[in-house]
Design a protein around this motif. Structure first.
Motif, mmCIF file in Angstrom:
data_model
loop_
_atom_site.group_PDB
_atom_site.id
_atom_site.type_symbol
_atom_site.label_atom_id
_atom_site.label_comp_id
_atom_site.label_asym_id
_atom_site.label_seq_id
_atom_site.Cartn_x
_atom_site.Cartn_y
_atom_site.Cartn_z
ATOM 1 N N ARG A 253 0.906 -1.198 -0.033
ATOM 2 C CA ARG A 253 0.066 0.068 -0.079
ATOM 3 C C ARG A 253 0.820 1.352 -0.091
ATOM 4 N NH1 ARG A 253 -5.001 0.156 3.413
ATOM 5 N NH2 ARG A 253 -5.688 0.984 1.671
ATOM 6 N N GLY A 254 1.979 1.032 0.354
ATOM 7 C CA GLY A 254 3.005 2.293 0.363
ATOM 8 C C GLY A 254 3.961 2.198 -0.656
ATOM 9 N N GLY A 255 3.679 1.124 -1.665
ATOM 10 C CA GLY A 255 4.589 1.315 -2.917
ATOM 11 C C GLY A 255 5.950 0.717 -2.760
ATOM 12 N N ARG A 256 6.213 -0.142 -1.477
ATOM 13 C CA ARG A 256 7.352 -0.570 -1.296
ATOM 14 C C ARG A 256 7.402 -2.096 -1.908
ATOM 15 N NH1 ARG A 256 8.025 1.495 4.978
ATOM 16 N NH2 ARG A 256 10.157 1.260 4.479
ATOM 17 N N ILE A 257 7.557 -2.110 -3.035
ATOM 18 C CA ILE A 257 7.605 -3.570 -3.803
ATOM 19 C C ILE A 257 8.551 -4.581 -3.271
ATOM 20 C CG2 ILE A 257 7.435 -4.668 -5.999
ATOM 21 C CD1 ILE A 257 6.385 -1.738 -7.279
ATOM 22 N N ALA A 258 9.628 -4.446 -3.236
ATOM 23 C CA ALA A 258 10.663 -5.338 -2.824
ATOM 24 C C ALA A 258 10.395 -5.681 -1.283
ATOM 25 C CB ALA A 258 12.214 -4.664 -2.847
ATOM 26 N N ARG A 259 9.966 -4.906 -0.467
ATOM 27 C CA ARG A 259 9.612 -5.439 0.869
ATOM 28 C C ARG A 259 8.271 -6.267 0.914
ATOM 29 N NH1 ARG A 259 11.229 -1.270 5.604
ATOM 30 N NH2 ARG A 259 13.508 -0.852 4.992
ATOM 31 N N HIS A 260 7.266 -5.747 -0.054
ATOM 32 C CA HIS A 260 6.046 -6.396 -0.045
ATOM 33 C C HIS A 260 6.631 -7.934 -0.558
ATOM 34 C CE1 HIS A 260 2.151 -7.722 -1.435
ATOM 35 N NE2 HIS A 260 2.547 -7.987 -2.526
ATOM 36 N N ARG A 261 7.206 -8.019 -1.642
ATOM 37 C CA ARG A 261 7.615 -9.292 -2.300
ATOM 38 C C ARG A 261 8.371 -10.339 -1.245
ATOM 39 N NH1 ARG A 261 10.195 -10.553 -8.018
ATOM 40 N NH2 ARG A 261 8.007 -10.144 -8.663
ATOM 41 N N ALA A 262 9.128 -9.809 -0.504
ATOM 42 C CA ALA A 262 9.957 -10.470 0.492
ATOM 43 C C ALA A 262 9.085 -10.921 1.736
ATOM 44 C CB ALA A 262 11.161 -9.575 1.289
ATOM 45 N N ALA A 263 8.279 -10.250 2.139
ATOM 46 C CA ALA A 263 7.041 -10.463 2.946
ATOM 47 C C ALA A 263 6.339 -11.511 2.493
ATOM 48 C CB ALA A 263 6.441 -9.149 3.582
ATOM 49 N N MET A 264 5.808 -11.531 1.332
ATOM 50 C CA MET A 264 4.811 -12.526 0.740
ATOM 51 C C MET A 264 5.364 -13.761 0.658
ATOM 52 S SD MET A 264 2.388 -10.813 1.593
ATOM 53 C CE MET A 264 0.971 -11.275 1.226
ATOM 54 N N LEU A 265 6.893 -13.709 0.143
ATOM 55 C CA LEU A 265 7.645 -15.020 -0.149
ATOM 56 C C LEU A 265 7.885 -15.734 1.323
ATOM 57 C CD1 LEU A 265 9.978 -13.933 -2.922
ATOM 58 C CD2 LEU A 265 7.864 -15.649 -3.010
ATOM 59 N N THR A 266 8.142 -14.931 2.326
ATOM 60 C CA THR A 266 8.460 -15.275 3.522
ATOM 61 C C THR A 266 7.063 -16.029 4.040
ATOM 62 O OG1 THR A 266 9.834 -13.529 4.034
ATOM 63 C CG2 THR A 266 8.906 -14.768 6.000
ATOM 64 N N SER A 267 6.003 -15.399 3.847
ATOM 65 C CA SER A 267 4.596 -15.933 4.055
ATOM 66 C C SER A 267 4.266 -17.242 3.644
ATOM 67 C CB SER A 267 3.592 -15.071 4.118
ATOM 68 O OG SER A 267 3.552 -13.790 4.651
#
Length: 186
Positions: free
Chosen positions: A71-85
């Motif tokens: 939601r904040g446009g931080r794509i790399a962090r989003h990707r890392a978090a979702m892959l971790t999930s």
């Protein structure tokens, strides 16, 4: 004719879902012979539910973080978090199915009224949502992994991802409630 995963995301997600759910139901229904599985010491089997509750809590945090970051446009962090999930989900499922394949499901030992009106409905919703999440997760993961980042917003990834994340959060939360009812409260 050349087929690429990018061009067949729904079909590949469907195929992976069928294979995954066949393994899940095979383990849960005792179709996988126990002799094929390595036997862990009793103490390892006894800590799996607690470890899975911790994994579920961590997954709730990583899914929430991934949602926040996208939601904040931080794509790399989003990707890392979702892959971790996804990794947490895979570890959870592997441990759970290993224990169930060896010992069967844990019986509910609390009062019959709690079992009928609280435990079983919560468990049914938890399991149903977990099953629904499998194809959704494969779908959004395949979309994200087969396209350049700039193309992803034009796919169904954002829409299906919101649905999958919401259902996933509820499923993990209910899983913790089921754990508490089985191993802490009763």
């Amino acid at each position: 004719m050349e087929y690429r995963v990018k061009d067949r995301v729904p079909e590949v997600a469907g195929l992976l879902s069928i294979i995954s759910l066949a393994l899940v139901f095979g383990a849960a229904l005792g179709a996988i012979p126990k002799s094929l599985l390595p036997r862990a010491p009793a103490w390892v089997l006894s800590v799996i539910p607690f470890v899975n509750a911790i994994i579920s809590g961590l997954a709730i945090l990583t899914i929430g973080a991934g949602w926040y970051w996208i939601r904040g446009g931080r794509i790399a962090r989003h990707r890392a978090a979702m892959l971790t999930s996804v990794v947490l989900f895979a570890v959870f499922l592997t441990l759970y199915l290993y224990k169930v394949a060896l010992q069967g499901p844990t019986p509910f030992t609390g009062p019959a009224a709690i079992r009928q009106f609280a435990y079983l409905p919560l468990l049914a919703i938890h399991i149903t949502l977990a099953i629904i999440c499998v194809p959704l997760l494969y779908y959004v993961l395949l979309l994200a992994m087969t396209r350049p980042i700039q193309e992803i917003p034009q796919t169904r990834h954002p829409t299906i991802g919101r649905i999958a994340a919401s259902l996933w959060l509820v499923s993990f939360t209910l899983g913790i409630v089921v754990y508490l009812l089985l191993y802490v409260v009763y």
